[in-house]
Design a protein around this motif. Structure first.
Motif, PDB file in Angstrom:
ATOM      1  N   ALA A 195     -91.718-114.168  -2.347  1.00 60.23           N
ATOM      2  CA  ALA A 195     -90.463-114.909  -2.525  1.00 60.23           C
ATOM      3  C   ALA A 195     -89.428-114.281  -1.611  1.00 60.23           C
ATOM      4  O   ALA A 195     -89.470-113.075  -1.355  1.00 60.23           O
ATOM      5  N   SER A 196     -88.479-115.090  -1.140  1.00 59.56           N
ATOM      6  CA  SER A 196     -87.495-114.554  -0.199  1.00 59.56           C
ATOM      7  C   SER A 196     -86.147-115.250  -0.330  1.00 59.56           C
ATOM      8  O   SER A 196     -86.050-116.382  -0.808  1.00 59.56           O
ATOM      9  N   GLY A 220     -82.009-119.529  -2.716  1.00 57.57           N
ATOM     10  CA  GLY A 220     -82.830-118.340  -2.494  1.00 57.57           C
ATOM     11  C   GLY A 220     -83.799-118.155  -3.649  1.00 57.57           C
ATOM     12  O   GLY A 220     -83.462-118.448  -4.807  1.00 57.57           O
ATOM     13  N   ILE A 221     -85.014-117.691  -3.357  1.00 52.69           N
ATOM     14  CA  ILE A 221     -86.019-117.472  -4.405  1.00 52.69           C
ATOM     15  C   ILE A 221     -86.065-115.977  -4.725  1.00 52.69           C
ATOM     16  O   ILE A 221     -86.250-115.141  -3.839  1.00 52.69           O
ATOM     17  N   MET A 222     -85.860-115.643  -6.017  1.00 54.79           N
ATOM     18  CA  MET A 222     -85.695-114.248  -6.438  1.00 54.79           C
ATOM     19  C   MET A 222     -86.932-113.670  -7.117  1.00 54.79           C
ATOM     20  O   MET A 222     -87.054-112.460  -7.276  1.00 54.79           O
ATOM     21  N   SER A 223     -87.848-114.543  -7.567  1.00 52.19           N
ATOM     22  CA  SER A 223     -89.028-114.070  -8.291  1.00 52.19           C
ATOM     23  C   SER A 223     -90.129-115.106  -8.156  1.00 52.19           C
ATOM     24  O   SER A 223     -89.858-116.290  -7.942  1.00 52.19           O
ATOM     25  N   VAL A 224     -91.379-114.641  -8.292  1.00 52.25           N
ATOM     26  CA  VAL A 224     -92.510-115.556  -8.068  1.00 52.25           C
ATOM     27  C   VAL A 224     -93.727-115.074  -8.856  1.00 52.25           C
ATOM     28  O   VAL A 224     -93.918-113.871  -9.045  1.00 52.25           O
ATOM     29  N   CYS A 235     -91.490-120.286  -9.290  1.00 48.30           N
ATOM     30  CA  CYS A 235     -90.504-119.634  -8.434  1.00 48.30           C
ATOM     31  C   CYS A 235     -89.149-119.615  -9.129  1.00 48.30           C
ATOM     32  O   CYS A 235     -88.655-120.661  -9.556  1.00 48.30           O
ATOM     33  N   GLY A 236     -88.549-118.429  -9.242  1.00 44.14           N
ATOM     34  CA  GLY A 236     -87.251-118.285  -9.899  1.00 44.14           C
ATOM     35  C   GLY A 236     -86.126-118.345  -8.885  1.00 44.14           C
ATOM     36  O   GLY A 236     -86.103-117.570  -7.925  1.00 44.14           O
ATOM     37  N   GLY A 237     -85.189-119.267  -9.101  1.00 41.60           N
ATOM     38  CA  GLY A 237     -84.117-119.483  -8.136  1.00 41.60           C
ATOM     39  C   GLY A 237     -82.887-118.630  -8.389  1.00 41.60           C
ATOM     40  O   GLY A 237     -82.662-118.139  -9.497  1.00 41.60           O
ATOM     41  N   SER A 238     -82.064-118.485  -7.351  1.00 39.46           N
ATOM     42  CA  SER A 238     -80.805-117.746  -7.497  1.00 39.46           C
ATOM     43  C   SER A 238     -79.796-118.565  -8.302  1.00 39.46           C
ATOM     44  O   SER A 238     -78.752-118.048  -8.695  1.00 39.46           O
TER      45      SER A 238
END
Length: 434
Positions: A195-196, A220-224, A235-238
């Motif tokens: 994730a990035s 932005g993706i903070m976790s996966v 995918c966890g979003g900002s």
């Protein structure tokens, strides 16, 4: 606990405030608290269970790890001092090693001795996350330098100190810092998700280093994470949203932009701030999420409904569903092995700091190399051959696999013969009268 058997899986979570506890263990189905571990607070991506016997957490902003015996919740058991502030931490699934990111370097310790086996300085910025494959054969590191690196453990633990270990693959398709990494199952055949902040999550193959999929989001993706069957990528979003990407839909192209549809691309809505961590239960039905909104939530994957939510006193730094360690609910059990101090220097015996463990370290002499390559190189070759057997031949008609196996068996036979000939040749040389 007395009237029910110990759970199969538990939730372990921590927040940056550390007011109620450093970390705590909850029931995945009800959210009720089983145990808590006190003292200090744990930084993000830095809570790990070692061998089912210890919980290790890197102290936020300080250069030490907090350690608890897994069934002794009454007090902090010990602190392990590290060479700097730990940015991420991961114990190998086989319980033999611990990896820590400290600034832009990766440190690898051996648990049985506390020896520092390697310092890997291949990232150009701080290491943000680190993750082992399920068989402990590889690990993947991600950094603020936008790079993810795939490492083979055996190449890092090698004894030749003149050779600097190199990553097996360098994954350089992200354009902003890597925020999270998740390794799927299947050892060297695994897939890994990254994730990035560049608003993408990407899926890669460990064996080839190839990118299999890149999904673009509008945040932005903070976790996966994957579910264990890899039907979905979560995918966890900002922005607090959790996106579910179907990995099975027929219309899958290598580069895609996320949109919800009937194919299984869906959104979990509920968090009010960025999603710091994600984890799926063994059976793939439950999704756990932690957020900067100070809550941990458990979701039903099928219905996208939140089953329960736990309030923490600060932003959630770590939340994971793990198999319940057998010692966790046995009041009088103790770890089989005491944890040693972690050495601050490579090869402590050479540093003369008097921490001789009384063990014996066997090194292969540099002069035993034959021109056609050393046994270590051969073993490495065999290992990479085994890793290179692609999914097709593992799951295909089975014929390829048989052929491959017999080829490898032939190769081993040849190696044994070379070994024997070499041995006989050298004994003749050594015993020949001058």
């Amino acid at each position: 606990m007395s009237n029910m058997s110990a759970p199969v899986e538990v939730v372990l979570s921590a927040d940056s405030a550390g007011q109620l506890f450093n970390c705590a263990v909850f029931d995945p189905h009800s959210g009720s608290e089983f145990l808590s571990y006190r003292g200090g607070n744990t930084s993000s991506r830095s809570l790990t269970v070692l061998n089912g016997e210890y919980i290790l957490g890197a102290q936020l902003g300080k250069n030490f790890l907090n350690v608890w015996e897994i069934q002794r919740k009454d007090q902090l058991q010990q602190k392990i001092v590290c060479p700097g502030i730990v940015t991420c931490l991961c114990a190998s699934p086989d319980g033999l090693y611990v990896l820590a990111g400290i600034a832009e370097a990766i440190y690898l310790w051996e648990i049985s001795t506390g020896n520092l086996l390697a310092i890997l300085s291949r990232h150009y910025q701080d290491v943000s996350c680190i993750c082992f494959t399920d068989d402990s054969s590889h690990f993947v590191s991600g950094g603020k330098d936008n790079l993810a690196l795939i490492w083979t453990l055996s190449s890092v633990v090698q004894l030749d100190s003149s050779r600097t270990p190199e990553p097996r693959h360098i994954l350089s398709r992200h354009s902003l810092p890597i925020t999270d990494i998740h390794c799927g199952l299947m050892g060297p055949q695994a897939r890994v998700a990254t994730a990035s902040l560049d608003q993408t999550a990407k899926v890669w193959e460990v064996s080839s280093g190839e990118m299999l999929l890149s999904v673009l989001f509008d945040v932005g993706i903070m976790s996966v994470t994957f579910d264990p069957c890899e039907y979905f990528l979560f995918c966890g979003g900002s922005d607090g949203n959790i996106f579910q990407v179907s990995l099975c839909s027929t219309s899958l192209s290598r580069d895609k932009t996320f949109q919800t549809d009937s194919d299984g691309n869906q959104v979990f809505k509920g968090h009010r701030n960025l999603v710091t961590c994600l984890s799926v239960s063994m059976d793939g039905t439950l999704l756990l999420s932690g957020s900067n909104d100070e809550t941990v939530r458990m979701w039903d994957v099928q219905s996208k409904q939140c089953i329960w939510s736990i309030n923490h006193k600060g932003p959630v730094t770590n939340a994971v569903i793990i198999p319940a360690p057998s010692n966790m609910f046995l009041a009088d059990s103790h770890p089989a092995v005491p944890l040693p101090r972690f050495s601050r220097h490579l090869n402590p015996s050479e540093q003369g700091d008097g921490t001789g463990s009384g063990g014996m370290c066997l090194r292969l002499g540099a002069n035993t190399q034959e021109p056609e390559g050393t046994y270590l190189e051969k073993a490495d070759e065999l290992c990479s051959l085994m890793c290179a057997v692609t999914d097709k031949s593992v799951f295909g008609d089975g014929e390829n696999t048989k052929v491959r196996v017999s080829e490898l068996e032939e190769e081993v036979k040849t190696l044994k013969k070379i070994n024997k000939d070499l041995y006989e040749f050298s004994t003749q040389l050594l015993t020949k009268p001058n």
